[in-house]
Scaffold this motif. Structure first.
Motif, PDB file in Angstrom:
ATOM      1  N   SER A 184       0.090  -1.494   0.635  1.00  0.00           N
ATOM      2  CA  SER A 184      -0.049   0.284   0.530  1.00  0.00           C
ATOM      3  C   SER A 184       0.927   1.135   0.258  1.00  0.00           C
ATOM      4  O   SER A 184       0.630   2.423   0.114  1.00  0.00           O
ATOM      5  CB  SER A 184      -0.660   0.425   0.723  1.00  0.00           C
ATOM      6  OG  SER A 184      -0.593  -0.462   2.173  1.00  0.00           O
ATOM      7  N   GLN A 185       2.010   1.117   0.752  1.00  0.00           N
ATOM      8  CA  GLN A 185       2.992   2.212   0.174  1.00  0.00           C
ATOM      9  C   GLN A 185       3.416   2.682  -1.041  1.00  0.00           C
ATOM     10  O   GLN A 185       4.049   3.594  -1.407  1.00  0.00           O
ATOM     11  CB  GLN A 185       3.825   2.106   1.118  1.00  0.00           C
ATOM     12  CG  GLN A 185       3.617   1.613   2.971  1.00  0.00           C
ATOM     13  CD  GLN A 185       4.712   1.627   4.038  1.00  0.00           C
ATOM     14  OE1 GLN A 185       5.802   1.877   3.524  1.00  0.00           O
ATOM     15  NE2 GLN A 185       4.879   1.926   5.092  1.00  0.00           N
ATOM     16  N   ILE A 186       3.758   1.903  -1.709  1.00  0.00           N
ATOM     17  CA  ILE A 186       4.141   2.146  -3.528  1.00  0.00           C
ATOM     18  C   ILE A 186       3.527   2.825  -4.164  1.00  0.00           C
ATOM     19  O   ILE A 186       2.211   2.839  -4.089  1.00  0.00           O
ATOM     20  CB  ILE A 186       4.572   0.015  -4.285  1.00  0.00           C
ATOM     21  CG1 ILE A 186       4.565  -1.047  -3.282  1.00  0.00           C
ATOM     22  CG2 ILE A 186       4.884   0.970  -5.440  1.00  0.00           C
ATOM     23  CD1 ILE A 186       4.787  -1.888  -4.189  1.00  0.00           C
ATOM     24  N   LYS A 187       4.293   3.918  -4.193  1.00  0.00           N
ATOM     25  CA  LYS A 187       3.989   4.739  -5.372  1.00  0.00           C
ATOM     26  C   LYS A 187       3.399   4.776  -7.027  1.00  0.00           C
ATOM     27  O   LYS A 187       5.180   4.029  -7.093  1.00  0.00           O
ATOM     28  CB  LYS A 187       4.474   6.530  -5.361  1.00  0.00           C
ATOM     29  CG  LYS A 187       4.723   6.379  -3.320  1.00  0.00           C
ATOM     30  CD  LYS A 187       2.680   7.659  -3.155  1.00  0.00           C
ATOM     31  CE  LYS A 187       2.948   7.133  -1.164  1.00  0.00           C
ATOM     32  NZ  LYS A 187       1.323   7.520  -0.528  1.00  0.00           N
ATOM     33  N   TRP A 188       3.011   5.423  -7.617  1.00  0.00           N
ATOM     34  CA  TRP A 188       3.460   5.702  -8.982  1.00  0.00           C
ATOM     35  C   TRP A 188       3.611   7.057  -9.668  1.00  0.00           C
ATOM     36  O   TRP A 188       3.706   7.860  -9.129  1.00  0.00           O
ATOM     37  CB  TRP A 188       1.902   4.736  -9.786  1.00  0.00           C
ATOM     38  CG  TRP A 188       2.434   4.306 -10.874  1.00  0.00           C
ATOM     39  CD1 TRP A 188       1.481   4.301 -11.997  1.00  0.00           C
ATOM     40  CD2 TRP A 188       2.270   3.378 -11.104  1.00  0.00           C
ATOM     41  NE1 TRP A 188       1.724   3.533 -13.250  1.00  0.00           N
ATOM     42  CE2 TRP A 188       2.571   3.048 -12.866  1.00  0.00           C
ATOM     43  CE3 TRP A 188       3.584   1.999 -10.820  1.00  0.00           C
ATOM     44  CZ2 TRP A 188       2.699   1.635 -13.368  1.00  0.00           C
ATOM     45  CZ3 TRP A 188       4.096   0.901 -11.266  1.00  0.00           C
ATOM     46  CH2 TRP A 188       3.836   0.710 -13.237  1.00  0.00           C
ATOM     47  N   GLN A 192       0.779   9.068  -6.935  1.00  0.00           N
ATOM     48  CA  GLN A 192      -0.041   8.771  -6.312  1.00  0.00           C
ATOM     49  C   GLN A 192       0.307   7.178  -6.476  1.00  0.00           C
ATOM     50  O   GLN A 192       0.887   6.280  -6.737  1.00  0.00           O
ATOM     51  CB  GLN A 192      -1.169   8.322  -7.255  1.00  0.00           C
ATOM     52  CG  GLN A 192      -1.377   9.937  -8.414  1.00  0.00           C
ATOM     53  CD  GLN A 192      -2.814   9.492  -9.425  1.00  0.00           C
ATOM     54  OE1 GLN A 192      -2.811   8.458 -10.044  1.00  0.00           O
ATOM     55  NE2 GLN A 192      -3.607  10.682 -10.079  1.00  0.00           N
ATOM     56  N   ASN A 193      -1.111   6.491  -5.291  1.00  0.00           N
ATOM     57  CA  ASN A 193      -0.203   4.534  -4.845  1.00  0.00           C
ATOM     58  C   ASN A 193      -0.710   4.075  -6.208  1.00  0.00           C
ATOM     59  O   ASN A 193      -1.974   3.882  -6.287  1.00  0.00           O
ATOM     60  CB  ASN A 193      -2.050   4.875  -4.164  1.00  0.00           C
ATOM     61  CG  ASN A 193      -1.108   5.447  -2.262  1.00  0.00           C
ATOM     62  OD1 ASN A 193      -0.174   5.342  -2.200  1.00  0.00           O
ATOM     63  ND2 ASN A 193      -1.960   5.721  -1.460  1.00  0.00           N
ATOM     64  N   ASP A 196      -5.110   0.017  -4.769  1.00  0.00           N
ATOM     65  CA  ASP A 196      -5.762   0.331  -3.495  1.00  0.00           C
ATOM     66  C   ASP A 196      -5.202   0.047  -2.192  1.00  0.00           C
ATOM     67  O   ASP A 196      -4.431  -0.847  -1.589  1.00  0.00           O
ATOM     68  CB  ASP A 196      -7.218  -1.236  -3.509  1.00  0.00           C
ATOM     69  CG  ASP A 196      -7.708  -0.857  -5.344  1.00  0.00           C
ATOM     70  OD1 ASP A 196      -7.604   0.231  -5.662  1.00  0.00           O
ATOM     71  OD2 ASP A 196      -8.833  -1.364  -5.005  1.00  0.00           O
ATOM     72  N   ALA A 197      -6.242   0.830  -1.394  1.00  0.00           N
ATOM     73  CA  ALA A 197      -5.497   1.001   0.105  1.00  0.00           C
ATOM     74  C   ALA A 197      -5.394  -0.179   1.253  1.00  0.00           C
ATOM     75  O   ALA A 197      -4.702  -0.589   2.080  1.00  0.00           O
ATOM     76  CB  ALA A 197      -6.473   1.784   0.595  1.00  0.00           C
ATOM     77  N   SER A 260      -4.391  -3.423  -8.826  1.00  0.00           N
ATOM     78  CA  SER A 260      -3.828  -2.207  -9.184  1.00  0.00           C
ATOM     79  C   SER A 260      -4.522  -0.923 -10.351  1.00  0.00           C
ATOM     80  O   SER A 260      -3.680  -0.433 -11.050  1.00  0.00           O
ATOM     81  CB  SER A 260      -2.588  -2.588 -10.028  1.00  0.00           C
ATOM     82  OG  SER A 260      -2.702  -3.447 -10.879  1.00  0.00           O
TER      83      SER A 260
END
Length: 341
Positions: A184-188, A192-193, A196-197, A260
């Protein structure tokens, strides 16, 4: 006095060979750094002198490269000697790069060779730390192997010094690498995450059904590329049969694709260990020239069974990872004219 303390079987050829094998300093590097091998020298003495001489040359020639930049800036394209000066500067630049490249490549070869030896010993429980683990030894072995490839509970934003090249050279340069980190900590792109949380909670539930040992809820190592591809790496302790965990890769890939929002579609999964029962493998084929197996399959949304991605998976042995890595190192050794292991 020197003759009295020098071993009677001392040989220059043997010293040069040992320096090349143990320290990654070839005879060409000895010549390039103007390092003489004196009667009675030991391999470490010769290696120290050669590396010191190379370091001095690197500093001198780095300064020379900086001076060349100024020289290039001052060239006059309409002068009669313009092209001769370009040729002279090019030869000088190439000679300087040779020293820098030679020193850096030598260090890289020795470091990687040492790391491969560490992995080989860890897999075979030959490290000293593995002899003093009375409880939970199997799990500890897996953690030790994991950390050789990439530090646990870190990502590529925190560390740049890792060794996923052991698996494949191209993976070393993926956009983002997470090692046992919450998904959940991975950014794109744009911060942006990516997922989904609730992804960590959902993956934890999934893995709890598979095995209590995997209830941490995330892949050992996951590598992400901006094109929408993901590499999933799962390590298994020596003695754990890989065929018991082939479903792990499919479950991971399915969850990552579904959570994703369509960003991830191509998955490459690696299950790495030292034991497998081929009879229990369905749809897997033998890897050419290796002991492992591979499979390609569609990833489907569990309810609708609509294809949401594709997974290429490999079951490979640690021995093959070590052997492949050593072969890649031999390419560098050949360039430096070093002996192969």
């Amino acid at each position: 006095m020197q003759e009295l303390i020098t071993p009677p079987d001392w040989s220059r050829e043997k010293i040069v060979a040992d320096v090349a094998h143990d320290y990654g300093v070839s005879e060409e590097m000895l010549s390039h750094s103007k390092t003489r091998v004196n009667f009675g020298d030991t391999p470490i003495e010769v290696a120290k002198r050669a590396l010191t001489n190379l370091q001095v040359k690197v500093v001198d020639e780095t300064s020379s490269l900086m001076a060349m930049r100024d020289a290039i800036k001052n060239l006059e394209p309409d002068s009669d000697d313009f092209r001769r000066k370009i040729d002279d500067l090019s030869w000088e630049y190439a000679a300087s790069l040779k020293t820098i490249d030679m020193a850096n490549l030598s260090q890289l070869v020795v470091r990687r060779a040492n790391l491969i030896d560490v992995l080989d010993m860890a897999v075979n429980e030959g490290l000293s730390v593995q002899s003093s683990l009375p409880d939970g030894k199997r799990r500890r072995n897996e953690a030790l192997i994991h950390n050789i490839f990439f530090p646990m509970r870190k990502d590529s934003d925190e560390v740049s010094d890792h060794d996923v090249w052991l698996l494949s050279e191209e993976y070393h340069y993926y956009d983002y690498i997470a090692s046992d980190k919450p998904l959940s900590q991975i950014k794109w792109d744009g911060g942006q995450n990516l997922f989904d949380a609730d992804i960590d909670e959902e993956v934890s539930k999934m893995l709890a059904k598979i095995s209590d040992e995997n209830s941490a809820g995330r892949p050992d190592i996951a590598l992400f590329h901006e094109e929408g591809s993901v590499v999933i790496v799962e390590f298994k302790s020596p003695g754990v049969s890989l065929d018991e965990h082939v479903g792990d890769l499919t479950e991971y890939a399915t969850m990552l694709a579904a959570k994703s929002n369509g960003r991830l579609k191509k998955f490459y999964g690696y299950l790495i260990g030292d034991t497998v029962n081929p009879i229990r493998l369905q749809g897997y084929n033998k890897l050419p020239g290796a002991n492992g197996f591979f499979n390609t399959s569609d990833i489907k949304e569990p309810t609708s069974q609509v294809a949401i991605g594709q997974l290429y998976s490999e079951l490979i042995f640690y021995k093959d990872v070590v052997d492949r890595s050593r072969k890649r190192i031999d390419v560098y050794r050949e360039r430096l004219k070093l002996p192969k292991n």
